[in-house]
Structure formats: structure tokens, C-alpha cells
Write a protein that holds these residues in place. Structure first.
Motif, mmCIF file in Angstrom:
data_model
loop_
_atom_site.group_PDB
_atom_site.id
_atom_site.type_symbol
_atom_site.label_atom_id
_atom_site.label_comp_id
_atom_site.label_asym_id
_atom_site.label_seq_id
_atom_site.Cartn_x
_atom_site.Cartn_y
_atom_site.Cartn_z
ATOM 1 N N ASP A 268 -3.588 2.681 3.396
ATOM 2 C CA ASP A 268 -4.826 2.613 2.459
ATOM 3 C C ASP A 268 -5.885 2.024 2.667
ATOM 4 O O ASP A 268 -5.755 0.641 2.797
ATOM 5 C CB ASP A 268 -4.364 2.350 1.042
ATOM 6 C CG ASP A 268 -5.178 2.801 -0.261
ATOM 7 O OD1 ASP A 268 -6.566 2.755 0.123
ATOM 8 O OD2 ASP A 268 -4.797 2.871 -1.498
ATOM 9 N N PRO A 269 -7.127 2.359 3.001
ATOM 10 C CA PRO A 269 -8.189 1.679 3.444
ATOM 11 C C PRO A 269 -8.467 0.458 2.697
ATOM 12 O O PRO A 269 -8.937 -0.553 2.698
ATOM 13 C CB PRO A 269 -9.333 2.561 3.562
ATOM 14 C CG PRO A 269 -8.628 4.048 3.929
ATOM 15 C CD PRO A 269 -7.556 4.039 2.893
ATOM 16 N N GLN A 270 -8.568 0.911 1.317
ATOM 17 C CA GLN A 270 -9.069 0.037 0.195
ATOM 18 C C GLN A 270 -8.097 -1.251 0.144
ATOM 19 O O GLN A 270 -8.283 -2.576 0.112
ATOM 20 C CB GLN A 270 -9.181 0.584 -1.074
ATOM 21 C CG GLN A 270 -10.186 1.499 -1.233
ATOM 22 C CD GLN A 270 -10.193 2.178 -2.755
ATOM 23 O OE1 GLN A 270 -9.468 2.149 -3.440
ATOM 24 N NE2 GLN A 270 -11.548 3.033 -2.928
ATOM 25 N N VAL A 271 -6.635 -0.922 0.078
ATOM 26 C CA VAL A 271 -5.725 -2.018 0.050
ATOM 27 C C VAL A 271 -5.877 -2.905 1.455
ATOM 28 O O VAL A 271 -5.543 -4.144 1.472
ATOM 29 C CB VAL A 271 -4.272 -1.567 -0.212
ATOM 30 C CG1 VAL A 271 -3.294 -2.628 0.164
ATOM 31 C CG2 VAL A 271 -4.147 -0.679 -1.331
ATOM 32 N N GLU A 272 -5.924 -2.252 2.326
ATOM 33 C CA GLU A 272 -6.169 -2.722 4.022
ATOM 34 C C GLU A 272 -7.024 -3.775 3.837
ATOM 35 O O GLU A 272 -6.880 -4.837 4.566
ATOM 36 C CB GLU A 272 -6.207 -1.866 5.060
ATOM 37 C CG GLU A 272 -6.235 -2.533 6.285
ATOM 38 C CD GLU A 272 -5.117 -3.046 6.886
ATOM 39 O OE1 GLU A 272 -5.101 -3.925 7.751
ATOM 40 O OE2 GLU A 272 -3.926 -2.645 6.325
ATOM 41 N N ASP A 273 -8.334 -3.386 3.117
ATOM 42 C CA ASP A 273 -9.406 -4.243 3.285
ATOM 43 C C ASP A 273 -9.521 -5.485 2.413
ATOM 44 O O ASP A 273 -10.120 -6.631 2.701
ATOM 45 C CB ASP A 273 -10.831 -3.477 3.181
ATOM 46 C CG ASP A 273 -11.065 -2.551 4.114
ATOM 47 O OD1 ASP A 273 -10.682 -2.859 5.457
ATOM 48 O OD2 ASP A 273 -11.967 -1.587 3.991
ATOM 49 N N THR A 274 -8.494 -5.482 1.375
ATOM 50 C CA THR A 274 -8.611 -6.498 0.376
ATOM 51 C C THR A 274 -7.414 -7.513 0.439
ATOM 52 O O THR A 274 -7.317 -8.406 -0.122
ATOM 53 C CB THR A 274 -8.818 -5.983 -0.902
ATOM 54 O OG1 THR A 274 -7.699 -4.808 -1.034
ATOM 55 C CG2 THR A 274 -9.929 -5.262 -1.199
ATOM 56 N N ARG A 275 -6.485 -7.079 1.082
ATOM 57 C CA ARG A 275 -5.126 -7.742 1.180
ATOM 58 C C ARG A 275 -5.190 -9.102 1.804
ATOM 59 O O ARG A 275 -6.223 -9.136 2.900
ATOM 60 C CB ARG A 275 -3.899 -6.885 1.619
ATOM 61 C CG ARG A 275 -4.121 -6.599 3.089
ATOM 62 C CD ARG A 275 -3.107 -5.462 3.462
ATOM 63 N NE ARG A 275 -2.915 -5.210 4.633
ATOM 64 C CZ ARG A 275 -1.783 -5.665 5.826
ATOM 65 N NH1 ARG A 275 -0.966 -6.547 5.287
ATOM 66 N NH2 ARG A 275 -1.965 -5.488 7.058
#
Length: 377
Positions: A268-275
Motif C-alpha cells: 500500500d503506497p500510503q502506508v509505505e510512505d507514512t510508516r
């Protein structure tokens, strides 16, 4: 499961040290490589214990030491009530029927001059299990069926198979003598991703059918998560964390485990950018000259001035939300890190002695370069 009755393998204080020799005419020992240094773990009957860590941490040596393929320097390895580390000669040979190994490279672990039938019969003959030719032939057919290969494969040589098929032959060889424990050292790392799934599913099916116990050594966290009931994380010769498989991924407590988990990509790109992403600084210290105190303190973003560089932490159960009573971690500050009382800080790279014995001049004289966007390869 009950505790003591279900323990198949119990390892206590295991050490495997390799001497470093120097000299032209007379060899003298100038140091030791501490490949495995004080490991305690237990493997229950019928479970899969996954062992993970970066290259050079000692996980393969630990797997071989449990089978006494690498003689332990110190410690005990109790297999179903028998101390394997103390056995030698004929006693060890007889006991080896109960534990076998699947090696990492399916091609180099098979004799290219022998057919599959010869490879399988060799193990049976070594343990006196080939006295009846009809039963031996039937056993070979059962093995081929169990690993998903045709009976015609018995007359072929290893080079005539694909990588996945060769690994199936390796699994059949390990199964031939009816073991209770199988140590699988990187069993799918040399295979294509699509073939990896087939071999992993095969191992799980065989475990359900035959009641096998596995110790799976791997560096692929996705593979370990899929196949393991419990997972141990190794760093520089020692276990730093151990817990149930799913829990380790949901509640990683040791700083090194957290760094490993942050390196696993999320689709998931959104999760990858924020984790949380933890980039470790510096190189792995030499096992011939490990740091004092906590072995990880030279690269740890949560290192503290007290304890970390003077006292080596022991595996212990910690009281952290989401962590079960079987979750153990070797960190002085695990509770404070989980609660957010200790924050990450920048780690200054330290010199790493690559000389082997710990007596040479360090080869690393400047901080390693960190790859940045736009850098050329």
C-alpha cells in the motif's frame, strides 16, 4: 500445548567458536570467531521454529550445531531427552536417523554422479533400512509420491531437474529415514518466487501428514512469517528476540527487530510512505571482536549511556501491551522504548575491525556512504 512434555529440542548456553590461526611454520591461535555465543531456545514437537537474521549472524551455524554437524564449543543440546552434544561415533550415527537437514543449494548438496535412487538408498543403507529390496523399492515410490515427483525420476541425475525439483529430491532424502526433526537451511532462497510457494506448501503438507518438527533458517521475513509458529531473531551470534510468529510482526520489541520489520516493503503506497522506517548506520561488527555489553549498541538508535555498552542483556519476558507471556526480548530498555519514554537519536558510525582476530588495524576509517536519491550506481 503443555510445556515440558512437548519440548523436542532444548538448547542451553550453546557456543560455537572457530579458532583463528596465524603462523607459517607453527600455527598458533590468535583469536576466535564467536559464530554462536550463548544461545538458549526450545523447539516443541510438531511446530515450525523460524530463525531469522542478516547474513553472518550465525543462524546457519546454529542449525548445524543442533544436529552436531558443527561440534559445539560449550553448552547442551537435548533432543528428546538425549544430549546430542555429548554423543560421538556410533552413538551419534544411530541417533542421526531422527534428525536430518535440507540444505540451501539443492544442486551442490546432491552428488551429480548418483541417480536419485542411489541418493535415497544411501541414507537407508547407512541406517540398515535397506535389507528387504521389495520394501526399499516401495519406500522409494512413497517418497517420490510424498514430494510430488514421478517414479521415473528415480533413474535420473540431479542435473536433469529444475531447481524446485532438485529441492524436492533433497526433501525426499531428508525424509527417507523417517526423522522427527528437519533443519531446513534457507530451503527456498535459491528458487524462483513461484517455486518457493510450492516448496513451502509441500513442507507444510508433509508436516501435517507426518507430524514433523522444523527449524527453518531464513533471511526472507515473508517466508518465515508464512511458515513459522514461533520465530527467533539472531544478531551477531545471539538471540535478541523470540515470540509467536504473528505477534513478532505486530509487536516487535527489540530495536534490531524493529529495523528488520521496517525494511519489509508494504504494497500500500500510503502506508509505505507514512510508516516508521529505521535505517541502521554502520556495518555489522566482526564476530571475532564483538562489542562489549549489548552486541547491537553500536548501531542502535535507542542506545543509552548506562548498561548498553557494559552489560549484555539476557532474553526475558517483558510487560508490554500486546506482548504475550512467551514473548522474550534481550534489551535493557524494551519497556521504555515501547512506551515512548526513550526516543530515537542519531547514531554516529563506529570503526569496524575487519582483520578477524581483533588485533589488526581497522579497515573502515570513515563513515560509510549512505545512498541518496540521484546517486549513480
Amino acid at each position: 500445548m503443555s510445556e515440558s512434555a512437548d519440548i523436542l529440542v532444548e538448547v542451553r548456553g550453546l557456543e560455537v567458536h572457530f579458532p583463528i590461526k596465524s603462523g607459517i611454520v607453527f600455527d598458533r591461535t590468535v583469536g576466535h570467531v564467536l559464530a554462536v555465543d550463548g544461545v538458549d531456545l526450545s523447539i516443541r514437537r510438531g511446530e515450525t521454529y523460524g530463525l531469522v537474521g542478516e547474513s553472518g549472524c550465525g543462524k546457519s551455524t546454529l542449525g548445524k550445531a543442533i544436529l552436531n554437524l558443527e561440534p559445539p564449543t560449550a553448552g547442551s543440546i537435548v533432543f528428546d531427552g538425549v544430549d546430542i552434544a555429548s554423543l560421538k561415533g556410533e552413538e551419534l550415527r544411530r541417533e542421526r536417523k531422527r534428525f536430518q537437514m535440507v540444505f540451501q543449494d539443492p544442486l551442490s548438496s546432491l552428488d551429480p554422479r548418483q541417480t536419485v535412487e542411489s541418493l535415497l538408498v544411501e541414507g537407508l543403507r547407512a541406517h540398515g533400512m535397506d535389507t528387504d529390496k521389495a520394501k526399499t523399492r516401495a519406500r522409494l515410490r512413497e517418497l517420490m509420491s510424498a514430494v510430488g515427483l514421478p517414479v521415473a525420476a528415480l533413474s535420473k541425475y540431479p542435473h536433469e531437474f529444475s531447481g524446485g525439483q532438485r529441492q524436492r529430491v533433497g526433501i525426499a532424502r531428508a525424509l527417507s529415514v523417517g526423522p522427527d526433526l528437519i533443519v531446513a537451511d534457507e530451503p527456498v532462497s535459491a528458487l524462483d518466487v513461484s517455486i518457493q510457494a510450492q516448496v513451502i506448501n509441500l513442507l507444510q503438507d508433509l508436516q501435517d501428514e507426518l507430524g514433523l518438527t522444523y527449524l527453518v533458517v531464513a533471511h526472507d521475513l515473508a517466508v518465515v512469517r508464512h511458515i513459522s509458529d514461533r520465530i527467533g531473531v539472531m544478531y551477531l551470534g545471539g538471540l535478541v528476540e523470540e515470540s509467536d510468529g504473528a505477534e513478532l510482526y505486530d509487536v516487535p520489541l527489540h530495536p534490531y527487530t524493529r529495523a528488520l520489520m521496517s525494511a519489509v516493503p508494504v504494497p500500500d503506497p500510503q502506508v509505505e510512505d507514512t510508516r516508521e522506517q529505521i535505517l541502521l548506520t554502520g556495518d555489522l561488527p566482526s564476530p571475532a571482536n564483538p562489542p562489549t555489553g549489548c552486541r547491537f549498541h553500536t548501531r542502535c538508535p535507542w542506545r543509552q549511556e548506562t548498561l548498553c555498552d557494559t552489560e549484555r542483556p539476557q532474553l526475558r519476558v517483558v510487560e508490554v501491551e500486546g506482548a504475550s507471556a512467551s514473548h522474550r526480548v534481550a534489551c535493557h530498555w524494551a519497556e521504555q522504548i515501547a512506551a515512548g519514554e526513550i526516543q530515537q537519536h542519531e547514531v554516529a558510525p563506529t570503526l569496524v575491525d575487519q582483520g578477524g582476530s581483533g588485533f589488526g588495524v581497522p579497515d573502515v576509517t570513515e563513515p560509510p556512504h549512505q545512498m541518496q536519491a540521484g546517486d549513480a550506481f
